[in-house]
Design an enzyme around this catalytic site. Sequence first.
Site, mmCIF file in Angstrom:
data_model
loop_
_atom_site.group_PDB
_atom_site.id
_atom_site.type_symbol
_atom_site.label_atom_id
_atom_site.label_comp_id
_atom_site.label_asym_id
_atom_site.label_seq_id
_atom_site.Cartn_x
_atom_site.Cartn_y
_atom_site.Cartn_z
ATOM 1 C CB VAL A 1 -0.979 -0.013 1.204
ATOM 2 C CG1 VAL A 1 -1.724 1.314 1.308
ATOM 3 C CG2 VAL A 1 -1.967 -1.164 1.076
ATOM 4 C CE LYS B 1 -8.248 -4.038 6.900
ATOM 5 N NZ LYS B 1 -7.320 -4.701 6.126
ATOM 6 N N GLY C 1 -10.974 -1.092 1.524
ATOM 7 C CA GLY C 1 -10.032 -0.681 0.480
ATOM 8 C C GLY C 1 -10.478 0.577 -0.225
ATOM 9 C CD GLU D 1 -2.006 -11.526 4.989
ATOM 10 O OE1 GLU D 1 -1.085 -11.649 5.807
ATOM 11 O OE2 GLU D 1 -2.830 -10.607 5.009
ATOM 12 C CG ASP E 1 -9.828 -8.253 7.248
ATOM 13 O OD1 ASP E 1 -8.916 -7.419 7.364
ATOM 14 O OD2 ASP E 1 -10.692 -8.207 6.344
ATOM 15 C CE LYS F 1 -11.350 -5.093 5.770
ATOM 16 N NZ LYS F 1 -11.298 -6.100 4.700
ATOM 17 N N GLY G 1 -5.689 -4.622 -1.994
ATOM 18 C CA GLY G 1 -4.790 -4.447 -3.141
ATOM 19 C C GLY G 1 -4.087 -3.110 -3.078
#
Lengths: 354, 354
Positions: free
Chosen positions: B11, B87, B116, B172, B183, B187, B283
């Site tokens: 990123v 996050k 994202g 991953e 995750d 969010k 991404g």
Amino acid sequence: MKIGLMGYGIVGRSVASILDERKDTELKYILELPEKCVQERMVSDLDIILNDEEISVVVDALPAIHPSYEFIKKAILAGKNVVTSNKAALSYGFEEILTLAAENHVCIKYEASCGGTIPDITEAVRLSETNEITACYGIMNGTTNFILDSMEKNGSDFDETLREAQKLGYAEADPTADIGGFDVKNKIAILSATAYRGFVTTDFPVCGIEKITKDIIESFKKKNRMVKLLGLSLRKGERYALGVVPVVLPLTSLEANVPKNFNIFTLKCSNAGDVKLYGQGAGGYPTADAVVRDVLFMGSDIYSRPYFLNQLTYDESILTGTGYFNGNTKRGTLSELLKEAGDTFFAFEPDFLN
Amino acid sequence: MKIGLMGYGIVGRSVASILDERKDTELKYILELPEKCVQERMVSDLDIILNDEEISVVVDALPAIHPSYEFIKKAILAGKNVVTSNKAALSYGFEEILTLAAENHVCIKYEASCGGTIPDITEAVRLSETNEITACYGIMNGTTNFILDSMEKNGSDFDETLREAQKLGYAEADPTADIGGFDVKNKIAILSATAYRGFVTTDFPVCGIEKITKDIIESFKKKNRMVKLLGLSLRKGERYALGVVPVVLPLTSLEANVPKNFNIFTLKCSNAGDVKLYGQGAGGYPTADAVVRDVLFMGSDIYSRPYFLNQLTYDESILTGTGYFNGNTKRGTLSELLKEAGDTFFAFEPDFLN
């Protein structure tokens, strides 16, 4: 913030209702016909609103091109920021109105004019700041989507479904603007200009849904496909092309699954990829909500002349794809294929969606 | 505008690349480990960035909770506006960080931390200005959506599909945070707090996708249904409930048709109705694009303490629905049903989606 509202139909009433509930806004005037001025704040002379220095924003919720187009220009010349939900008036004078606003250092905002409550204009402005937007497309009309969705789900034919849509309030008594694609035409032009940051023509191919029968829908469904009326817009560098046409889509696409009178807009972005925005493209409160967001976030976006700096050239040769006629298919540009179809059924599968 | 960037992974590099192409931004510093400082602008001492009065924005593109959490607070205390894509760190100290930013009169923006490139945070801020947002939900993790989408389309089983996703870079090496739902947990908490304008707990039910087999997907598909991992959040007045769980959806829903690693977010709004936002949830360039939009539109949104004025009470009893176990169904609250499922397969059909 003190506001003047022009128009008191379904959208105008909803705007008034939302503004009246807030503590940070005062709806000081509503422009109405003399015989309909039943509230103290209702006036039938626009100059009363424009000459009041307390008014910083004029909201246009009038229905037709005239007098909305003239009133928007008058408001801008009087130094007022303008928020409009009127796609016909805005599209009619887009370059003139946006240029006039920039010259007079006021904002003109128009989220509600293109996709009701859906934040496609806001996000086109934001995304175009960091991306080259290379295409816009989507289901931009609730009436036609309601009809096609009902025809697919109920196996009903076009005329019958249109009458049902009229009964339920999803289609107007004169449905030409919707089913003929002219409503979408205004929207794809407004969205494209915003996304590409350059003024666009209003002279491009438009084909409605009148020729779609239940048999046609059934035959596409057997091939795992669906037909939806889409506004299409493609950009390659400084060249662009626009169109409104029934588009053949895979049954598993998001567009094929948009139900009832909902809309969906896609912006193809160089960094962000495909961004899609879905919601109510019409209706009193959803549309009014976008109007009020435009009012409240007035200073937060870029809508003035320097925004529309790109000099774009219309080039219909870039919008290629496969045409579906009754019984056969052929490749070409949208305008070539449409000419060939004449008065018979036609649907399009644009290359840029594959 | 002069900017300091913390972190130079996927990123961070994309943020640098976008900023370097612009004329209105200068990426003056990049914080890196001493042995990795290969560019002149790279520094390994955060204080060099924070003590430079020219720097107005610090971008956090670090990967883990620490030291991101500590560095965000340091930057705020130094009077810098902060944009974060992290996050885990933001969720870890959400109330503390947002409160600190408000007390120090700086902006903290976090679009990229939740979905994202998708403008769900921006639109939650805008829509909550004119609506009571009564629910948020969606597909908030690309890895799990890629796995479930592949399992459905290829008829493959979980372990095999996970390995394929790892090979393609969609999962991953240690996939626990994604497939276990953690995750998504971060969010849905960040989005709910923003949409409801009140701080929320991070203690709520989470169930991942590890127990989903190809047979389970096949049996739902026969009933025209699909299972997707959703973040769920419901609000009734000042009460709210959150959860992360595999959700049973009609095959014709937009969510069931979200392909590959795409995400979709829904905000249920009192005036606007259902607004859905779709795009790349992860991404390098898509995420970096949201970071840069946050930087460029820094002053245009409301993110400071007065924004989070609602005092909300967690009440798991409002999140009711039907639970799907191996072979039977039962009604109850999400937390009751999850307890009953124990270590066996579980999916949920929330009442508020019907």
